[in-house]
Scaffold this active site. Structure first.
Site, PDB file in Angstrom:
ATOM      1  CE1 TYR A  25      15.701  11.278  18.057  1.00  0.00           C
ATOM      2  CE2 TYR A  25      14.685   9.148  18.512  1.00  0.00           C
ATOM      3  CZ  TYR A  25      15.660  10.092  18.775  1.00  0.00           C
ATOM      4  OH  TYR A  25      16.592   9.864  19.757  1.00  0.00           O
ATOM      5  CB  SER A  27      17.427   5.767   9.285  1.00  0.00           C
ATOM      6  OG  SER A  27      18.774   5.442   9.046  1.00  0.00           O
ATOM      7  CB  SER A  51       5.239  10.485  15.838  1.00  0.00           C
ATOM      8  OG  SER A  51       6.524   9.967  15.650  1.00  0.00           O
ATOM      9  CG  ASP A  83      13.731  11.181   0.118  1.00  0.00           C
ATOM     10  OD1 ASP A  83      14.198  12.246   0.555  1.00  0.00           O
ATOM     11  OD2 ASP A  83      14.391  10.127   0.076  1.00  0.00           O
ATOM     12  CD  GLN A  84       8.112   7.769   0.856  1.00  0.00           C
ATOM     13  OE1 GLN A  84       9.262   8.037   0.523  1.00  0.00           O
ATOM     14  NE2 GLN A  84       7.837   6.793   1.713  1.00  0.00           N
ATOM     15  CB  THR A  85       6.002  11.935   3.949  1.00  0.00           C
ATOM     16  OG1 THR A  85       7.298  11.836   4.525  1.00  0.00           O
ATOM     17  CG2 THR A  85       5.395  10.560   3.881  1.00  0.00           C
ATOM     18  CG  HIS A 108      18.050  12.212  -1.192  1.00  0.00           C
ATOM     19  ND1 HIS A 108      19.039  12.238  -2.157  1.00  0.00           N
ATOM     20  CD2 HIS A 108      17.027  11.519  -1.734  1.00  0.00           C
ATOM     21  CE1 HIS A 108      18.624  11.576  -3.228  1.00  0.00           C
ATOM     22  NE2 HIS A 108      17.406  11.134  -2.998  1.00  0.00           N
ATOM     23  CG  ASP A 191      21.342   8.848  -3.101  1.00  0.00           C
ATOM     24  OD1 ASP A 191      22.158   8.445  -2.253  1.00  0.00           O
ATOM     25  OD2 ASP A 191      20.120   8.610  -3.034  1.00  0.00           O
ATOM     26  CD  GLU A 195      18.585   5.317  -4.104  1.00  0.00           C
ATOM     27  OE1 GLU A 195      19.219   5.499  -3.052  1.00  0.00           O
ATOM     28  OE2 GLU A 195      17.529   5.931  -4.366  1.00  0.00           O
TER      29      GLU A 195
END
Ligand code: NDP
Ligand code: MG
Ligand code: MG
Length: 341
Positions: A25, A27, A51, A83-85, A108, A191, A195
């Site tokens: 929950y 962005s 959380s 993404d990394q989690t 993504h 993407d 960036e």
């Protein structure tokens, strides 16, 4: 020409027949959960114990469960955590719930494209990636408009993956603006390139180096800040509204002449060759490996670079100057909404 889908191409009933879990929950998560709920979709939010965003989701009237419970209950699971989690949370809490015919959604393609997450063959795997930060996705929806997005299907197990993706995109408000057909590979690689080379890496390095050149030559940091950072937004806004020629039409002839004759000296063949190297590192998976290893090691370099970046003199003078500009102070207050960054 790219294929673009609109409201008329999407059947909202397909998503109204589904139980949807939004995992995360932040962005994107808050925007997806709230837009879908307002479109009449049965939404629950999956969050980890402790959380910080749980209260915000509950205050917005959403039902919050653990990730495992949400994934079990739902038949469409959208993963919107960093993404990394994602790999760890997927393996521990989502994979066990992925029974035949369910759908796994992403915003993504990183984890699927670089094989960090390998879903079973009997589930649909779909990408709906808004080309906008979450708070814009939410705000545009509330204003009756939408942000553009990308759609891609990695696995079509049910024969309905694409139609289901479009239904989701419509509930999110993105088919109001247009949803462009792509692949997980194209979305992920472009993407990352955008960036790294242009939007974040390229732009930040250009601004900081310009600032250094002026201040090292003895000019006031305040003047350097205005010329190299503050005014960038005004230029980018013009490019965004009408392209590069429109920007050039609006600036002075002096600025325009300087643009043509000096710009290509900075971003030259050598810069382009380096950009191509950066693209290669993305395509071969070298960047992904580097980032994954850095995360596994507890992010020592990443965190050190973050701290070092904050100490750059442009940041110090910037804090002082932005305080003088009331509209920036207000915009910042505005963007401390759930998850918007
Ligand atoms: P955020 O960093 O904003 O996500 C944070 C959310 O994830 C918070 O609710 C956080 O909970 C939760 N979270 C973090 N770790 C865990 C965990 N282990 N288990 C469960 N929940 C967890 O992510 P973004 O919205 O930026 O990105 C989500 C996805 O969307 C990514 O794939 C990203 O690439 C993609 N995307 C992002 C865009 C953007 O504008 N940000 C644009 C387009 C795509 P808490 O803080 O409460 O602990
Ligand atoms: Mg990105
Ligand atoms: Mg000027």
């Amino acid at each position: 020409m790219a294929t673009i889908f609109y409201d008329k191409d999407a059947n909202l009933d397909l998503i109204k027949n589904r139980k949807v879990a939004i995992v995360g929950y932040g962005s994107q998560g808050h925007a997806h959960a709230l837009n879908l709920k307002d479109s009449g979709v049965d939404v629950r939010v999956g969050l980890h114990a402790g959380s910080a965003s749980r209260k915000k989701a509950e205050a917005a009237g959403l039902r919050v469960l653990s990730v495992a419970e949400a994934a079990k209950e739902a038949d469409l699971i959208m993963i919107l955590i960093p993404d990394q989690t994602q790999r760890k949370v997927y393996e521990e809490e989502i994979a066990p719930a992925l029974t035949k015919g369910k759908a796994l959604f992403f915003a993504h393609g990183f984890n699927v494209h670089f094989k960090q997450i390998q879903p079973p063959a009997d589930v649909d795997v779909v990408l709906i990636a808004p080309k906008s930060p979450g708070h814009m996705v939410r705000r545009q929806y509330q204003d009756g408009r939408g942000t553009p997005a990308l759609i891609a299907v990695q696995q079509d197990a049910t024969g309905q993956a694409h139609a289901l993706g479009l239904a989701y995109a419509r509930a999110l408000g993105t088919t109001r603006a247009g949803v462009l057909q792509t692949t997980f590979k194209e979305e992920t690689e472009t993407d990352l390139f955008g960036e790294q080379a242009v939007l974040c890496g390229g732009a930040a390095a250009l601004v900081m180096t310009g600032f250094e050149v002026l201040t090292e030559a003895g000019y006031q940091p305040e003047s350097a800040y205005f010329e190299c950072l503050h005014e960038l937004k005004l230029i980018v806004d013009m490019m965004y509204e009408g392209g590069i020629s429109w920007m050039r039409h609006s600036i002075s002839d002096t600025a325009e002449y300087g643009d043509y004759t000096r710009g290509p000296r900075l971003v030259n063949e050598q810069t382009k060759a380096e950009m191509k190297k950066i693209l290669k590192e993305i395509q071969t998976g070298a960047f992904a490996r580097e980032f994954i290893l850095e995360n596994q090691a507890g992010r020592p370099m990443f965190l050190a670079m973050r701290e070092q970046g904050k100490e750059h003199p442009i940041e110090q003078v910037g804090r002082k100057l932005r305080d003088m500009m009331s509209w920036i102070r207000e915009a910042k207050k505005d963007s401390s909404d759930p998850g918007s960054r």
